[in-house]
Design a protein around this motif. Structure first.
Motif, PDB file in Angstrom:
ATOM      1  N   TYR A   1      47.290 -16.345  47.989  1.00  0.00           N
ATOM      2  CA  TYR A   1      48.688 -16.706  47.753  1.00  0.00           C
ATOM      3  C   TYR A   1      49.187 -16.187  46.408  1.00  0.00           C
ATOM      4  N   TRP A   2      48.433 -16.476  45.347  1.00  0.00           N
ATOM      5  CA  TRP A   2      48.884 -16.069  44.015  1.00  0.00           C
ATOM      6  C   TRP A   2      48.824 -14.550  43.837  1.00  0.00           C
ATOM      7  N   THR A   3      47.851 -13.903  44.481  1.00  0.00           N
ATOM      8  CA  THR A   3      47.781 -12.437  44.399  1.00  0.00           C
ATOM      9  C   THR A   3      49.011 -11.795  45.033  1.00  0.00           C
ATOM     10  N   LEU A   4      49.376 -12.257  46.220  1.00  0.00           N
ATOM     11  CA  LEU A   4      50.551 -11.710  46.905  1.00  0.00           C
ATOM     12  C   LEU A   4      51.833 -12.035  46.143  1.00  0.00           C
ATOM     13  N   LEU A   5      51.925 -13.255  45.626  1.00  0.00           N
ATOM     14  CA  LEU A   5      53.131 -13.657  44.901  1.00  0.00           C
ATOM     15  C   LEU A   5      53.329 -12.808  43.650  1.00  0.00           C
ATOM     16  N   ILE A   6      52.264 -12.637  42.874  1.00  0.00           N
ATOM     17  CA  ILE A   6      52.373 -11.837  41.646  1.00  0.00           C
ATOM     18  C   ILE A   6      52.678 -10.387  41.975  1.00  0.00           C
ATOM     19  N   ALA A   7      52.048  -9.847  43.021  1.00  0.00           N
ATOM     20  CA  ALA A   7      52.300  -8.455  43.393  1.00  0.00           C
ATOM     21  C   ALA A   7      53.749  -8.241  43.804  1.00  0.00           C
ATOM     22  N   ILE A   8      54.284  -9.172  44.597  1.00  0.00           N
ATOM     23  CA  ILE A   8      55.675  -9.044  45.043  1.00  0.00           C
ATOM     24  C   ILE A   8      56.629  -9.149  43.860  1.00  0.00           C
TER      25      ILE A   8
END
Length: 296
Positions: A26-33
């Motif tokens: 979740y946090w990986t995708l959120l930060i990437a976006i």
């Protein structure tokens, strides 16, 4: 158990977000976006501001540098003096403020009439206005220009006149629709209370509708000002004189014999007023677009 005890419903359940690799994914995708969209929006602005501090050779360099090797603020001074940005900014602000006032008065009156006064064939008129949104803007350029050079009935030319920009700006079906939708959300009981107190339609508009319509009026103000500020083709056609040019037309006119870094500096200066205007009214954007959209 009610839904409130588990929190608001989302695409991912609470269990998926708190167990196993859920939090990491979740946090990986959120930060990437967030990083991708930040670069997409901030990247061009950063390039514009830093390029205005570079020399002409460094601006044309391939690959481009991320930061100027020898920052030179003199480019901004040259842009202000050589391109007469003071006069161009004054003209553009004058046109933008005039268009804003015309739209706030006339578009608000039209939306109020369609929403609360409900004239005969009001829905037909609204439908006809909304149908104009389906017509490409380029298709209207020729008839609008012919109207501007020979105004019907009066048979006068509007070239080099601020009315050539103000009058077309008033015919804004989108802003009228936004205002009408907001006015539709105003409780009818308030209108009836004003009528009982002896208020007429104008008094109801001034004393009841407008005070609670500040969010949507802020949104319309942003749209009105930015539409005039960023427009290029129409001001170029109807304001051909160097004394009446807008800033976008003026920068284009001087760009041919001006170094690229100075032109970029002029573009940065031209963008500053709209950024300030947006920061002032930014809270009104979401408030105005969402108020009245959901009924309890």
């Amino acid at each position: 158990m009610t839904t409130r005890e588990y929190g608001p419903r989302t695409l991912l359940s609470h269990t998926q977000l708190t167990r196993g690799r859920g939090p990491a994914v979740y946090w990986t995708l959120l930060i990437a976006i967030v990083v991708i969209f930040t670069l997409a929006f901030i990247g061009p602005l950063y390039w514009m501001v830093t390029s205005a501090l570079k020399t002409g050779q460094e601006v044309a360099q391939t690959p481009p540098t991320l930061f100027p090797a020898d920052p030179d603020p003199q480019n901004y001074i040259d842009a202000w003096n050589n391109l007469t940005l003071g006069k161009l900014l004054f003209n553009t602000i004058y046109y933008a403020v005039g268009a804003l006032l015309f739209q706030l008065v006339l578009d608000t009156a039209a939306a109020y009439a369609l929403s609360k006064l409900r004239p005969i064939f009001g829905n037909v008129v609204l439908g006809a206005m909304l149908a104009t949104l389906m017509i490409p803007a380029m298709v209207l350029i020729v008839p609008q220009y012919l109207t501007a050079i020979d105004l019907p009935i009066l048979h006068i030319s509007l070239l080099d006149s601020p009315f050539a920009i103000w009058l077309p700006a008033v015919a804004n079906a989108f802003n009228i629709f936004l205002l009408k939708r907001f006015f539709d959300s105003v409780p009818q009981d308030l209108i009836y209370a004003g009528i009982v107190d002896g208020a007429g339609p104008l008094r109801i508009l001034w004393s009841i509708i407008l005070p609670i319509s500040r969010p949507i009026l802020g949104v319309v103000s942003i749209f009105a000002v930015t539409a005039v500020w960023k427009d290029f083709l129409w001001p170029k056609l109807v304001e051909p004189s160097p004394e009446t040019r807008t800033i976008s037309v003026g920068i284009y006119a001087f760009a041919g014999g001006t170094p690229q870094n100075v032109v970029i500096a002029a573009a940065v200066i031209a963008a500053i007023p709209t950024v300030i205007f947006f920061l002032i009214f930014q809270r009104s954007i979401m408030a105005g677009l969402t108020t009245g959209a959901v009924k309890e």
